[in-house]
Design an enzyme around this catalytic site. Structure first.
Site, PDB file in Angstrom:
ATOM      1  NE  ARG A 172      -3.768  -1.804  -4.652  1.00 41.30           N
ATOM      2  CZ  ARG A 172      -3.444  -2.012  -3.363  1.00 41.30           C
ATOM      3  NH1 ARG A 172      -3.219  -1.006  -2.533  1.00 41.30           N
ATOM      4  NH2 ARG A 172      -3.340  -3.235  -2.914  1.00 41.30           N
ATOM      5  CG  ASP A 226      -2.116  -0.773   1.190  1.00 39.46           C
ATOM      6  OD1 ASP A 226      -2.315  -1.466   0.186  1.00 39.46           O
ATOM      7  OD2 ASP A 226      -2.907  -0.724   2.151  1.00 39.46           O
TER       8      ASP A 226
HETATM    9  P1  FAD Z   1     -13.788   8.989  -6.026  1.00 39.10           P
HETATM   10  O1  FAD Z   1     -13.545  10.214  -6.843  1.00 39.10           O
HETATM   11  O2  FAD Z   1     -13.633   9.054  -4.546  1.00 39.10           O
HETATM   12  O3  FAD Z   1     -15.237   8.440  -6.336  1.00 39.10           O
HETATM   13  C1  FAD Z   1     -15.711   8.301  -7.664  1.00 39.10           C
HETATM   14  C2  FAD Z   1     -17.065   7.609  -7.656  1.00 39.10           C
HETATM   15  O4  FAD Z   1     -16.952   6.288  -7.112  1.00 39.10           O
HETATM   16  C3  FAD Z   1     -18.111   8.275  -6.773  1.00 39.10           C
HETATM   17  O5  FAD Z   1     -18.728   9.336  -7.444  1.00 39.10           O
HETATM   18  C4  FAD Z   1     -19.039   7.112  -6.482  1.00 39.10           C
HETATM   19  O6  FAD Z   1     -19.856   6.857  -7.582  1.00 39.10           O
HETATM   20  C5  FAD Z   1     -18.077   5.960  -6.316  1.00 39.10           C
HETATM   21  N1  FAD Z   1     -17.658   5.838  -4.904  1.00 39.10           N
HETATM   22  C6  FAD Z   1     -16.504   6.278  -4.359  1.00 39.10           C
HETATM   23  N2  FAD Z   1     -16.457   6.011  -3.032  1.00 39.10           N
HETATM   24  C7  FAD Z   1     -17.612   5.403  -2.727  1.00 39.10           C
HETATM   25  C8  FAD Z   1     -18.164   4.897  -1.520  1.00 39.10           C
HETATM   26  N3  FAD Z   1     -17.506   4.975  -0.347  1.00 39.10           N
HETATM   27  N4  FAD Z   1     -19.384   4.323  -1.569  1.00 39.10           N
HETATM   28  C9  FAD Z   1     -20.040   4.237  -2.755  1.00 39.10           C
HETATM   29  N5  FAD Z   1     -19.571   4.705  -3.941  1.00 39.10           N
HETATM   30  C10 FAD Z   1     -18.385   5.278  -3.917  1.00 39.10           C
HETATM   31  N6  FAD Z   1      -5.219   4.988  -1.390  1.00 39.10           N
HETATM   32  C11 FAD Z   1      -3.941   5.236  -1.034  1.00 39.10           C
HETATM   33  O7  FAD Z   1      -3.584   6.386  -0.795  1.00 39.10           O
HETATM   34  N7  FAD Z   1      -3.034   4.211  -0.946  1.00 39.10           N
HETATM   35  C12 FAD Z   1      -3.358   2.923  -1.242  1.00 39.10           C
HETATM   36  O8  FAD Z   1      -2.508   2.030  -1.149  1.00 39.10           O
HETATM   37  C13 FAD Z   1      -4.695   2.645  -1.624  1.00 39.10           C
HETATM   38  N8  FAD Z   1      -5.077   1.384  -1.942  1.00 39.10           N
HETATM   39  C14 FAD Z   1      -6.333   1.184  -2.432  1.00 39.10           C
HETATM   40  C15 FAD Z   1      -6.691  -0.087  -2.886  1.00 39.10           C
HETATM   41  C16 FAD Z   1      -7.908  -0.290  -3.492  1.00 39.10           C
HETATM   42  C17 FAD Z   1      -8.260  -1.642  -4.001  1.00 39.10           C
HETATM   43  C18 FAD Z   1      -8.813   0.817  -3.662  1.00 39.10           C
HETATM   44  C19 FAD Z   1     -10.125   0.650  -4.367  1.00 39.10           C
HETATM   45  C20 FAD Z   1      -8.488   2.056  -3.187  1.00 39.10           C
HETATM   46  C21 FAD Z   1      -7.266   2.258  -2.558  1.00 39.10           C
HETATM   47  N9  FAD Z   1      -6.906   3.512  -2.067  1.00 39.10           N
HETATM   48  C22 FAD Z   1      -5.612   3.737  -1.681  1.00 39.10           C
HETATM   49  C23 FAD Z   1      -7.935   4.577  -1.897  1.00 39.10           C
HETATM   50  C24 FAD Z   1      -7.997   5.540  -3.086  1.00 39.10           C
HETATM   51  O9  FAD Z   1      -6.833   6.321  -3.119  1.00 39.10           O
HETATM   52  C25 FAD Z   1      -9.242   6.455  -2.996  1.00 39.10           C
HETATM   53  O10 FAD Z   1      -9.187   7.202  -1.824  1.00 39.10           O
HETATM   54  C26 FAD Z   1     -10.560   5.709  -3.035  1.00 39.10           C
HETATM   55  O11 FAD Z   1     -10.495   4.597  -3.852  1.00 39.10           O
HETATM   56  C27 FAD Z   1     -11.670   6.601  -3.567  1.00 39.10           C
HETATM   57  O12 FAD Z   1     -11.378   7.008  -4.871  1.00 39.10           O
HETATM   58  P2  FAD Z   1     -12.191   6.534  -6.182  1.00 39.10           P
HETATM   59  O13 FAD Z   1     -11.182   6.185  -7.212  1.00 39.10           O
HETATM   60  O14 FAD Z   1     -13.153   5.486  -5.869  1.00 39.10           O
HETATM   61  O15 FAD Z   1     -12.866   7.885  -6.695  1.00 39.10           O
END
Ligand code: FAD
Length: 287
Positions: free
Chosen positions: A167, A117
Site C-alpha cells: 500500500r 500499517d
Molecule cells: P495530501 O497531499 O495530504 O492531499 C492531497 C489532496 O487530497 C488535497 O489537496 C485534497 O484535495 C485531498 N485531501 C487530503 N486530505 C483531505 C482531507 N482530510 N479532507 C478532504 N480532502 C483531503 N500513513 C502512514 O504513515 N502509514 C500508513 O499505514 C497509512 N495508511 C493509510 C491508509 C490509507 C487507506 C490512506 C488513504 C492513508 C494512509 N496513511 C498512512 C496516511 C497518508 O500517509 C497521508 O497522510 C494521507 O493519506 C494524506 O495524504 P494524501 O495522499 O491524501 O495527500
C-alpha cells in the site's frame, strides 16, 4: 457546566464522526457493511498505538479476530489493518509476533486480507521484518510504505522481489530532514516515481491517496500496465470521487478506523486540510 476542554472535545467529536465509524466494534462493522453495500471494500483499523498494557493488547487482538470472523460470516470483501505497536511491539518483538500470528492464523482460515500499517521511521525495519516473516506463511498480507521516506525506493524494490503486496502512502509522521522528503512537491514526486515502479513490477497493490493528480496518474498507468490494484481512501474523504472510480470499474476500499482513541487521528485529518481547520473554527463559534 461544560469546561473549555469538554466543549472542544464535543465539537471535535462532531467533526471527527465523518472520518471514524464510532467507538465500538459494532460501529466499525456497520460502517464496513455500509461501504460494501455502496460498492466499496472495507479496511478496518482499531485506533490506538504504542500499547504497553497486555489487557489493552489482548482486547485489540480479540477485536481484530472478531472483525475477521464477521467478514467471513457476512461474505464481505474486507481487510483489517494492524499497527505493530498496538499488538505488542512496544513491549517486545516476541509479544508482537505472538499476537500477529493469532491474527494471521485466523485470517488464513477466513480468507481475509491483512494489512500492516506503517508507523514512524523508528519502526520501519521491524515492520518489514514482521512482513517478511508472516508473508511466507500467508500471502494475503500487505504492507504500507511511505513516499516521504528516502529509504522507501530500496524497500519497495526489495519487497517486490518476494512478490509483496504494497500500500503506497505519502506518510503521516513527521520525520527528520536527513531521512525524509520535506516539501509536498518532493513527496509527491517520489510518490509518482514509486507508483510507476509498482505498476511495472508489482501486483495486488493499493494506491492510498486522496490526491486528484495522483489518482489521475494511476488511472493512466493502469491503461499501460493492467495490474490488479485498488484505490484506498480514508472513510469520509473524497466521497464524491469514490463512486466515479467504481463506475470506471476500479476497486475502491474505504479505510475505516474505530475506537475510543479517535482524537489524535482526527487532529491529523484536521491539520491536513485548511478547510477542516476553518470548519473547526466555525463549529467552535457556533457552540
Ligand atoms: P495530501 O497531499 O495530504 O492531499 C492531497 C489532496 O487530497 C488535497 O489537496 C485534497 O484535495 C485531498 N485531501 C487530503 N486530505 C483531505 C482531507 N482530510 N479532507 C478532504 N480532502 C483531503 N500513513 C502512514 O504513515 N502509514 C500508513 O499505514 C497509512 N495508511 C493509510 C491508509 C490509507 C487507506 C490512506 C488513504 C492513508 C494512509 N496513511 C498512512 C496516511 C497518508 O500517509 C497521508 O497522510 C494521507 O493519506 C494524506 O495524504 P494524501 O495522499 O491524501 O495527500
Amino acid at each position: 457546566m461544560v469546561s473549555g476542554t469538554q466543549l472542544m472535545e464535543k465539537v471535535l467529536f462532531k467533526i471527527a464522526k465523518q472520518w471514524i465509524a464510532g467507538n465500538t466494534i459494532d460501529d466499525a462493522l456497520t460502517s464496513a457493511k455500509n461501504a460494501y453495500q455502496s460498492g466499496r471494500h472495507a479496511i478496518v483499523n482499531k485506533l490506538g498505538e504504542y500499547h504497553t498494557s497486555k489487557k489493552q493488547i489482548t482486547t485489540t487482538v480479540n477485536e481484530y479476530q472478531k472483525i475477521i470472523n464477521s467478514f467471513r460470516k457476512w461474505k464481505i470483501r474486507g481487510a483489517v489493518s494492524v499497527k505493530p505497536t498496538q499488538i505488542g511491539l512496544s513491549i517486545s518483538q516476541k509479544e508482537c509476533y505472538r499476537n500477529f500470528e493469532k491474527i494471521i492464523l485466523n485470517a488464513r482460515n477466513a480468507h481475509v486480507f491483512v494489512w500492516l500499517d506503517m508507523e514512524s521511521s523508528e519502526h520501519t525495519d521491524e515492520t518489514i521484518e514482521i512482513y517478511n516473516k508472516f508473508f511466507s506463511k500467508y500471502e494475503r498480507l500487505g504492507i504500507a510504505l511511505q513516499a516521504n521516506l528516502k529509504r522507501t525506493e530500496d524497500d519497495l524494490i526489495d519487497l517486490l522481489r518476494i512478490g509483496a503486496k504494497i500500500r503506497l502512502v505519502k506518510g503521516a509522521y513527521r520525520e527528520k530532514a536527513s531521512i525524509s522528503f520535506k516539501s509536498k512537491e518532493d513527496v509527491d514526486k517520489n510518490f509518482v516515481k514509486l507508483m510507476k515502479i509498482l505498476f511495472k513490477k508489482g501486483n495486488e497493490f493499493g494506491i492510498a491517496s486522496h490526491d486528484g493528480k495522483i489518482i489521475k496518474k494511476a488511472e493512466n498507468l493502469s491503461k499501460k500496465y493492467p495490474k490488479k490494484f485498488e484505490f484506498q481512501m480514508l472513510k469520509g474523504i473524497r466521497d464524491e470521487l469514490k463512486p466515479k472510480l467504481i463506475k470506471k470499474k476500479f476497486v475502491v476500499s474505504d479505510y475505516i478506523p474505530y475506537g475510543v482513541n479517535w482524537l489524535p487521528y482526527s487532529i491529523r485529518r484536521i491539520k491536513e486540510r485548511k478547510r477542516n481547520i476553518l470548519l473547526l473554527g466555525s463549529s467552535l463559534i457556533q457552540s
